[in-house]
Design a protein around this motif. Structure first.
Motif, PDB file in Angstrom:
ATOM      1  N   UNK A 428       8.231  38.062  28.773  1.00 28.58           N
ATOM      2  CA  UNK A 428       7.517  39.121  29.165  1.00 28.58           C
ATOM      3  C   UNK A 428       8.545  40.228  29.633  1.00 28.58           C
ATOM      4  N   UNK A 429       8.034  41.586  29.785  1.00 31.10           N
ATOM      5  CA  UNK A 429       8.816  42.785  29.900  1.00 31.10           C
ATOM      6  C   UNK A 429       8.500  43.013  31.563  1.00 31.10           C
ATOM      7  N   UNK A 430       9.642  43.061  32.300  1.00 27.94           N
ATOM      8  CA  UNK A 430       9.713  43.245  33.764  1.00 27.94           C
ATOM      9  C   UNK A 430      10.319  44.740  34.008  1.00 27.94           C
ATOM     10  N   UNK A 444       8.987  43.845  38.870  1.00 32.71           N
ATOM     11  CA  UNK A 444       7.373  43.879  38.435  1.00 32.71           C
ATOM     12  C   UNK A 444       7.030  43.609  37.363  1.00 32.71           C
ATOM     13  N   UNK A 445       6.113  42.745  37.144  1.00 31.34           N
ATOM     14  CA  UNK A 445       5.696  42.072  35.954  1.00 31.34           C
ATOM     15  C   UNK A 445       4.197  41.586  36.159  1.00 31.34           C
ATOM     16  N   UNK A 461      13.117  32.559  37.847  1.00 30.61           N
ATOM     17  CA  UNK A 461      13.139  33.594  36.855  1.00 30.61           C
ATOM     18  C   UNK A 461      14.233  33.535  35.937  1.00 30.61           C
ATOM     19  N   UNK A 462      14.075  33.494  34.716  1.00 32.53           N
ATOM     20  CA  UNK A 462      15.056  33.676  33.678  1.00 32.53           C
ATOM     21  C   UNK A 462      15.389  35.328  33.261  1.00 32.53           C
ATOM     22  N   UNK A 513      15.384  49.855  35.320  1.00 32.87           N
ATOM     23  CA  UNK A 513      15.531  49.293  33.939  1.00 32.87           C
ATOM     24  C   UNK A 513      14.380  48.526  33.625  1.00 32.87           C
ATOM     25  N   UNK A 514      14.036  48.334  32.091  1.00 28.68           N
ATOM     26  CA  UNK A 514      13.345  47.359  31.709  1.00 28.68           C
ATOM     27  C   UNK A 514      14.249  45.963  31.146  1.00 28.68           C
ATOM     28  N   UNK A 515      13.638  44.857  31.306  1.00 30.11           N
ATOM     29  CA  UNK A 515      14.339  43.667  30.995  1.00 30.11           C
ATOM     30  C   UNK A 515      13.282  42.438  30.410  1.00 30.11           C
ATOM     31  N   UNK A 516      13.875  41.826  29.574  1.00 26.30           N
ATOM     32  CA  UNK A 516      12.865  40.807  29.247  1.00 26.30           C
ATOM     33  C   UNK A 516      13.122  39.609  30.173  1.00 26.30           C
TER      34      UNK A 516
END
Length: 698
Positions: A428-430, A444-445, A461-462, A513-516
């Motif tokens: 997922x992209x958070x 936030x996801x 969370x990974x 930022x966005x992160x997987x």
């Protein structure tokens, strides 16, 4: 969830019955096995002597079989049928080509018993190539010593298994008993309020809510103390293990034909007892540490309690490993079997003990706190090494399946965690935003289509970075107030992963930022605030996340409830990250009160004469932020100074018109203070007063 729990129950039951070739022997077996040695010692029926471990002659010669039965009946005179069965089974087990049946054994005995020769009185009888059944008082006496030797050795093994099964049974009974109480209190408001009055208050004050020493959460070097419920159960486990391993069921008789000296015999008894007890306890060590621990669902205890049990059971097991290792070393010296040191099973046992010692050493609280990555990697590697060598060590005695059970429990938990990640959408992209004032990360996801978060839930969370993707850390979840259909996780910036993400956010112009990521959740149980007329939440810093979700749900479900939310922060800037959430309480019955301990402090201000202009600009910006916060949260009561737990609890109980529940999630000293104050205030109201600890540390 019910399927997961059922599968775990089956794994535990499997581990309880995993003594692959354990048999609880009867007296007839001890008589038969003792007389086998006696007959071999006093006569040769096939022309040459046969050792105790060889069965070719005695299982094929009719005179030897008749003599064997004659001797066995002297030791166990009223069990002819079982003796015949045992002799036939002994021959099949130790001489596989034997086709001897119990009816043949009985027939040989009935045919030759009357012609049996007493070799004590007939010194001319040829015992080197006997052609008749024999009888001898000396043979019976010697066989009786072997009977006792086998009874003591294998009886100790049987007792050890029964004690191990009893341990597993007691764990199950405690879980069921606790589950019945906690589920009943959760499902029945009337029943939960009946557990009130002086007697119940005394028990709850001194037991349920009691802690060891002055604080539950001691310090960063000592870790966390068990509370009194946990300490009581740990004490019972420790006492039971000590009694089993050092006192119950050991006996050695002079003249023992298996272990000829006291040291050799008692050392083996202690060694067998300790290793068998440990075999039954090891599966629980793995279950208590698992995230998908069905005991947690049954008992409604928090995960942190089972982690405490995991730690202390590990220490008990290490004690048993030491007893086993020292006892077997003692027997080795008593028997002078120094060739054991060169055998693979002996070296593997030593290696397993060393691995377990390093597991305990590298699990110390300072290592977990300051070098978590090192702790995690070393823990996993050492556990794998321990299981592999312990399995090989136990294989020689047919106890290997206990360690297969441990591996199965671990693998099962890992598979369920993978299923949870998939059910939460997999990769997922958070969006991650940093709030420097409180050093908070808000993740936030999108919410899972299959599972909805509840108050009290957390997820692991990974954060999928090239070097740290294998790590997972627990964070509290609540619905996002800025993005419908999304959930928010709150992370305090510390070291390791959160510091890495914080640095990336600071490098971004808007601190976002966005992160997987992958989400392993949800875990945790919802506390039963709905069973009380008034709920009071005492929080600090990021500890507000869980109580906020509770308060929000309570407000949505019952508009007549009184809900108070106290929040302690350092500065006005620390409020900024939670403004959208607090704004949802406008117009509700929830009364938020914010304590600002250092309102004059500028968290982000710089120092140095050359940065005065920058500092002034920041102060102006923060002043505007403060004005905006006060305007947005004009319905919130803001107080300057430290949160006073004593005053809040006394005031809330005095002003309560019915039952009241307190929940705490703040700095460890604040949480301990709330717990102790609630415990000492249980008799201040005729109505039920309850405490729920919303903070979990392990």
């Amino acid at each position: 969830m019910q399927l997961i729990n059922l599968l775990q129950v089956l794994l535990i039951v499997t581990s309880v019955v995993n003594a692959d070739k354990w048999v609880s022997y009867k007296h007839s077996y001890y008589a038969a096995s003792g007389c086998k040695v006696g007959v071999d010692k006093y006569a040769n029926f096939c022309g040459k002597p046969e050792t105790a471990k060889v069965y070719k002659c005695i299982c094929s010669n009719k005179y030897a079989i008749a003599s064997w039965v004659y001797c066995s009946l002297s030791l166990d005179p009223n069990d002819e049928k079982n003796i015949a069965d045992d002799i036939a089974n002994i021959c099949h087990t130790n001489y596989p080509t034997s086709n001897l049946t119990s009816s043949q054994v009985t027939n040989y005995y009935n045919t030759y018993k009357d012609s049996a020769i007493n070799i004590d009185n007939n010194t001319s009888f040829n015992t080197t190539n006997a052609k008749s059944a024999i009888y001898s008082e000396k043979m019976v006496k010697y066989s009786h010593l072997t009977y006792l030797a086998n009874q003591h050795r294998w009886g100790n093994v049987s007792t050890s298994h029964y004690l191990g099964i009893s341990f597993a049974t007691m764990v199950g009974l405690v879980a069921i008993f606790s589950g019945i109480i906690n589920w009943s209190l959760r499902l029945s408001r009337n029943l939960s309020h009946k557990f009130n009055g002086k007697t119940f208050s005394f028990i709850r004050k001194n037991f349920n809510l009691g802690i060891i020493g002055t604080h539950l959460h001691v310090n960063k070097f000592q870790g966390i103390n068990p509370d009194r419920v946990e300490a009581f159960l740990i004490f019972l486990m420790f006492l039971y293990s000590i009694l089993c391993c050092t006192i119950i069921g050991h006996h050695w008789t002079k003249g023992d034909t298996i272990f000829t000296t006291y040291q050799a015999g008692t050392s083996r008894y202690y060694g067998d007892r300790a290793c068998i007890m440990a075999s039954y306890q090891f599966p629980f060590l793995f279950i208590f540490a698992g995230r998908n621990n069905f005991f947690q669902w049954v008992t409604r205890w928090k995960y942190s309690r089972f982690v405490t049990f995991h730690k202390w059971l590990g220490r008990i097991l290490f004690m048993e490993i030491l007893i086993h290792g020292c006892a077997m070393a003692s027997q080795t010296y008593a028997l002078k079997k120094f060739t054991r040191f060169g055998t693979s099973w002996y070296r593997e046992g030593i290696t397993a003990a060393v691995c377990f010692a390093f597991i305990l050493l590298l699990s110390a609280a300072p290592i977990r706190r300051y070098w978590y990555e090192f702790f995690f990697v070393s823990h996993m590697v050492l556990v794998i090494c321990f299981l592999s060598v312990a399995w090989r060590h136990a294989y020689s005695q047919d106890y290997q399946n206990f360690y297969w059970s441990c591996a199965a429990i671990w693998i099962f938990d890992t598979l369920i965690r993978a299923c949870r990640i998939i059910s939460n959408g997999g990769l997922k992209t958070a969006e991650i935003e940093l709030f420097p004032g409180e050093d908070v990360l808000k993740v936030t996801v999108s919410e899972s289509k299959f599972f909805k978060g509840k108050p009290g839930n957390h997820s692991f969370i990974h954060f999928l970075t090239p070097t740290r993707f294998w790590q997972s850390h627990p964070f509290t979840v609540y619905p996002s107030e800025t993005t419908p259909g999304y959930v928010t996780y709150v992370c305090r910036v510390k070291k390791g992963m959160t510091k890495y993400i914080s640095d990336k956010c600071q490098a971004s112009p808007d601190l976002k930022i966005t992160m997987k990521i992958c989400i392993d959740g949800y875990y945790g149980e919802q506390s039963e605030y709905q069973n009380y007329d008034k709920s009071v939440f005492i929080t600090g810093g990021t500890g507000i996340a869980g109580p906020y979700f509770h308060a929000k749900k309570l407000a949505e479900s019952n508009n007549n409830r009184e809900i108070k939310l106290y929040w302690s922060v350092r500065t006005y800037e620390c409020i900024k990250w939670f403004v959208p959430e607090l704004s949802t309480f406008r117009g509700t019955q929830i009364k938020p009160v914010i304590y600002i301990s250092k309102p004059e402090l500028n968290n982000r201000s710089s120092s140095g004469d050359d940065e005065n202009e920058k500092k002034s600009s920041e102060d102006d910006s923060l002043s505007d932020e403060k004005s905006n916060i006060l305007k947005t949260l004009d319905f919130v009561e803001i107080k300057h100074g430290r949160l006073n737990v004593d005053e809040i609890i006394a005031s809330e109980i005095t002003n309560a018109s019915g039952s009241i529940a307190f929940g705490a999630c703040a700095h460890t000293e604040v949480v301990d203070s709330v717990r102790k104050n609630v415990a000492s205030s249980l008799n201040l109201s005729q109505h039920k007063i309850e405490y729920f600890e919303e903070m979990q540390c392990w």
